[in-house]
Each structure stands twice: as C-alpha cells, then as structure tokens.
Design a protein around this motif. Structure first.
Motif: not given
Length: 298
Positions: A159-161, A218-224, A230-231, A165-168
């Motif tokens: 869900l976080l991914y 987690l959001i930060q790591i996903l953005g990287e 990450a927003k 990934s959609k830039g939301l």
C-alpha cells in the motif's frame, strides 16, 4: 548435513528457507493439515513447523479454522516429535501470540494477552509445547517473528509502495510511530543458527531486525528506492481522526481501524535471540527494507 523437514514449505518463508539451507542440508517438505486422530510420522534430524493459518485481514475465516490449523495441528506434530528420533523442533509462532498492541518494547517476558483468534491459537500451541517434558537430547524453539518482508512478498508494505510510486503525498506525516520489521534473510539466518548450534537453549525467542523505523522513514526509503522525492503532508492529527471516524460509516479510503494500523507503534526486542546466537544479524533494517522495495519494481 542435516535432514530437515519443513511444513508449510510452499509459502513465502518456506521457499526462502529452503533456498537458504539447501546447499548444506537435505530438505523435505511435509504437507499436513489438521484431521481428527491423525498420527504423523517424522523421520528427520529437525522439524521446522511453518504450516498454519495466517491472520485473515478480510475477516472471512471462522474461529475454528485458526484453532485447527495453528493449535490442534501443532499438537499433533509436536506429539510426533516427542516420540521420534528427531532432535530439533522449531515452531513459527508470532508476536501476535503476545499482544496486538504494544506499550513500550515487547520482550519475551511480556505477559501474553492475545486478542484475536489467530493470536490466541498460536499462544495455545506455545503453551502446549512448553507443558510437555522434553526428552534428553531434544531442543525446542518457539519463534515469535514480527512483520516479515523480503523480495517476492509485498504484504502490507505494498500500500505504501503504490502511494509513493504514484507520486502521491503521505497524508499521515503528523503521526510519529516506531515499528519493528524482520528481513527474511535475518529470519533464515536465525533458523540456521538454531539448527546448527547445539548450545542455544530451548525456549521462546522474539525475532526482529535490530532497529525499528517510523512509517515516515519507510516513506523516505521508498522514495529513495523509486528515485522519487517522498512527500509528507503533516495534516492535524485531530482532522485525520475525524475523517477516519466518518470512514467508519461511509466508504472512504480511511477508517479508524486502518488509521490505527498505519500509525501505531509496535517495537519488538531481539536482544535475547542475538545474545543466544552470539552473532550479529547479517542485514541492517534499512538495507533489508530497501532490498524488498527494490524488488517491487520488477
């Protein structure tokens, strides 16, 4: 070389564990499910009991499904172990056998108070195992992993991914929490050590990566991983809770239960298992999560 029997071998943990152990051992999968009065025969050096019914997030399972798959089947398999020549029994329990919510840090000394049928059934299986006198020369390990992740298993992290990934933007940035995770590689490492090191005492062990992380991290790591910034939106917690309350009535993307799961803290101590093994876990929490997130792109 050990002859190792694995139940539930076709699942995510089982397939990874086989790949991890196969070079030095003979691996056999045992397909089992609960049936009244069945007698199970074991002919191996070690049994790793992974089979069972996972927590049903859709809430369509019947209570008896959990007790038959996670308690009754474990009883039958453990009884077979006690009368066999097998020397090692590893039971995959869960931190949910202790608590659905954690105040502070969950340790093996925490008093079990499971709330769900899934957690209660796992705890009953633990109690049954430790109620039996262990014959000389046998070792028994009950593992309580927290949320397991790794390549090929998106689970709740998907869900976080999708969001990143959609830039939301992540709308719950105002909530601060800490959660423990478990890399599949670290879990396999722990199991291999338990199989090979006869000096590790029988008992119950939590299994988690060394460090906990917040959902914001987690959001930060996903953005990287995605190469995207990450927003975070730091909307007032009171506003978010009000929206979630409305979501309890209307079909909104967020309700109170989902909000709790996304923002609650659940920190698990791995101090006991790391001390027992006498070795550091091979994968750092951030590195393991990054490897998992990278696999989502394939």
């Amino acid at each position: 070389m050990l002859k190792i029997t694995i139940t539930g071998g076709t699942g995510f943990v089982g397939t990874n564990l086989k790949d991890y152990l196969i070079d030095d051992n003979r691996i056999d999968f045992l397909s089992v499910r609960f049936m009244e009065n069945q007698l199970i025969t074991i002919d191996s050096d070690a049994v790793i009991h992974l089979a069972g019914k996972a927590h049903d997030l859709k809430k369509v399972s019947q209570p008896k499904d959990y007790y038959e798959a996670n308690f009754e089947l474990t009883k039958q398999l453990f009884d077979a172990f006690l009368v066999s020549k097998t020397t090692v029994f590893i039971f995959m329990s869960t931190v949910k056998a202790v608590a659905d919510k954690v105040e502070g840090i969950l340790t093996e000394d925490s008093i079990p108070m499971p709330k769900t049928h899934y957690g209660i059934a796992k705890h009953q299986a633990e109690e049954y195992i430790f109620s039996k006198e262990l014959p000389k020369g046998k070792r028994v390990y009950v593992l309580r992993p927290c949320m397991i992740h790794g390549p090929g298993n998106k689970g709740n992290l998907n869900l976080l991914y999708k969001l990143v990934s959609k830039g939301l933007p992540w709308p719950l940035g105002a909530f601060e929490n800490q959660r423990s995770f478990l890399s599949i590689e670290n879990l396999c490492f722990v199991i291999k050590e338990l199989l090979e090191n006869e000096t590790i005492p029988s008992g119950v062990y939590n299994v988690a990566d060394n460090n906990s992380l917040s959902t914001n991290e987690l959001i930060q790591i996903l953005g990287e991983s995605l190469g995207k910034p990450a927003k975070h939106w730091r909307i007032s917690q009171n506003i978010i809770r009000s929206i979630a309350t409305v979501g309890d009535i209307l079909p909104l993307p967020l309700n109170s239960e989902q909000l709790q799961k996304l923002t609650e803290s659940y920190v698990v101590s791995n101090e006991k298992i790391v001390k027992a093994i006498g070795k550091a876990l091979p994968v750092a929490a951030r590195d393991g999560l990054r490897k998992t997130f990278d696999s989502f792109k394939n």
